[in-house]
Design an enzyme around this catalytic site. Structure first.
Site, mmCIF file in Angstrom:
data_model
loop_
_atom_site.group_PDB
_atom_site.id
_atom_site.type_symbol
_atom_site.label_atom_id
_atom_site.label_comp_id
_atom_site.label_asym_id
_atom_site.label_seq_id
_atom_site.Cartn_x
_atom_site.Cartn_y
_atom_site.Cartn_z
ATOM 1 N N VAL A 50 0.826 -1.204 0.000
ATOM 2 C CA VAL A 50 0.000 0.000 0.000
ATOM 3 C C VAL A 50 0.867 1.264 0.000
ATOM 4 O O VAL A 50 1.978 1.269 0.534
ATOM 5 C CB VAL A 50 -0.972 -0.001 1.220
ATOM 6 C CG1 VAL A 50 -0.224 0.198 2.525
ATOM 7 C CG2 VAL A 50 -2.081 1.017 1.068
ATOM 8 N N CYS A 51 0.347 2.323 -0.630
ATOM 9 C CA CYS A 51 0.959 3.659 -0.545
ATOM 10 C C CYS A 51 -0.194 4.640 -0.329
ATOM 11 O O CYS A 51 -1.230 4.269 0.209
ATOM 12 C CB CYS A 51 1.780 3.984 -1.797
ATOM 13 S SG CYS A 51 0.800 4.168 -3.301
ATOM 14 N N ARG A 52 -0.049 5.866 -0.749
ATOM 15 C CA ARG A 52 -1.099 6.859 -0.525
ATOM 16 C C ARG A 52 -2.313 6.612 -1.420
ATOM 17 O O ARG A 52 -3.436 6.581 -0.965
ATOM 18 C CB ARG A 52 -0.555 8.273 -0.758
ATOM 19 C CG ARG A 52 -1.582 9.371 -0.504
ATOM 20 C CD ARG A 52 -0.926 10.748 -0.584
ATOM 21 N NE ARG A 52 -1.883 11.785 -0.242
ATOM 22 C CZ ARG A 52 -2.525 12.520 -1.156
ATOM 23 N NH1 ARG A 52 -2.300 12.333 -2.438
ATOM 24 N NH2 ARG A 52 -3.380 13.439 -0.764
ATOM 25 N N MET A 59 -3.918 4.132 0.817
ATOM 26 C CA MET A 59 -4.402 4.512 2.143
ATOM 27 C C MET A 59 -5.557 5.502 2.062
ATOM 28 O O MET A 59 -6.370 5.576 2.986
ATOM 29 C CB MET A 59 -3.257 5.087 2.994
ATOM 30 C CG MET A 59 -2.276 4.041 3.499
ATOM 31 S SD MET A 59 -3.035 2.683 4.443
ATOM 32 C CE MET A 59 -3.734 3.560 5.855
#
Length: 109
Positions: free
Chosen positions: A60-62, A88
């Protein structure tokens, strides 16, 4: 380019083991409770820190861009990984649990 395997945040438990590839300031502001912080730029040097699991490991990232690149590269290295679709931002928007390192209200930056 092959399709990047993805998973929706709502398909993961709140305490899922996920690899968060965001930068340190993003991690501190808010992350999934079961996440492991491994910034994108550190992945090649820290492959031995990737947890071993019987299921695909969510990354996961932003918003899904950086984690998508990480997933693409890790798949080429033989890892069973999936991109958390929407990152996220989608995790938070779907009401999933989050925690912060500041003691304040967790948020996505």
């Amino acid at each position: 380019m092959s399709e990047i395997p993805t998973v929706l945040p709502t398909d993961l438990p709140d305490d899922a083991l996920v690899i968060d590839v965001r930068e340190h300031d993003e991690w501190i502001a808010g992350h999934a409770p079961g996440a492991v912080h491994l910034p994108l730029g550190d992945i090649p040097a820290r492959l031995d820190e990737l947890p071993t699991t019987d299921e695909s490991l969510p990354i996961v990232c932003r918003s899904g861009g950086r984690s998508g690149r990480a997933v693409q590269w890790l798949v080429q290295q033989g890892f069973d990984v999936v991109n958390v679709e929407g990152g996220m931002k989608a995790w938070h928007a779907s009401g999933k649990a989050m925690t912060s390192e500041t003691g304040g209200e967790p948020h996505v930056v």
